[in-house]
Design a protein around this motif. Sequence first.
Motif, PDB file in Angstrom:
ATOM      1  N   SER A   1       0.820  -1.198   0.000  1.00  0.00           N
ATOM      2  CA  SER A   1       0.000   0.000   0.000  1.00  0.00           C
ATOM      3  C   SER A   1       0.862   1.259   0.000  1.00  0.00           C
ATOM      4  O   SER A   1       0.602   2.196  -0.744  1.00  0.00           O
ATOM      5  N   ARG A   2       1.941   1.258   0.825  1.00  0.00           N
ATOM      6  CA  ARG A   2       2.774   2.450   0.938  1.00  0.00           C
ATOM      7  C   ARG A   2       4.158   2.068   1.478  1.00  0.00           C
ATOM      8  O   ARG A   2       4.281   1.168   2.290  1.00  0.00           O
TER       9      ARG A   2
ATOM     10  N   ARG B   1       7.680   4.179   2.942  1.00  0.00           N
ATOM     11  CA  ARG B   1       8.378   5.427   3.247  1.00  0.00           C
ATOM     12  C   ARG B   1       9.808   5.086   3.602  1.00  0.00           C
ATOM     13  O   ARG B   1      10.048   4.233   4.464  1.00  0.00           O
TER      14      ARG B   1
END
Length: 66
Positions: A38-39, A41
């Motif tokens: 999803s993501r 970082r």
Amino acid sequence: MTEDDWEYLPLRLPPGVSRLTAATQLAIQAEFNGWELSRVRLYADGTRKVLLRRKIRRAGVPKVAI
């Protein structure tokens, strides 16, 4: 599809984990547990915070043939 249709799994990968190792770990989660990315970082210290998601599997009422 709403946010209620997904469950999330946050992961933290330490700075020493290579990109190839991280990709392999995430691929294993996707293959065997149904998670998708999803993501991601990437922080200045090399730490990666990853958010995986998968659709919630709701048990339905079985259909009965008459």
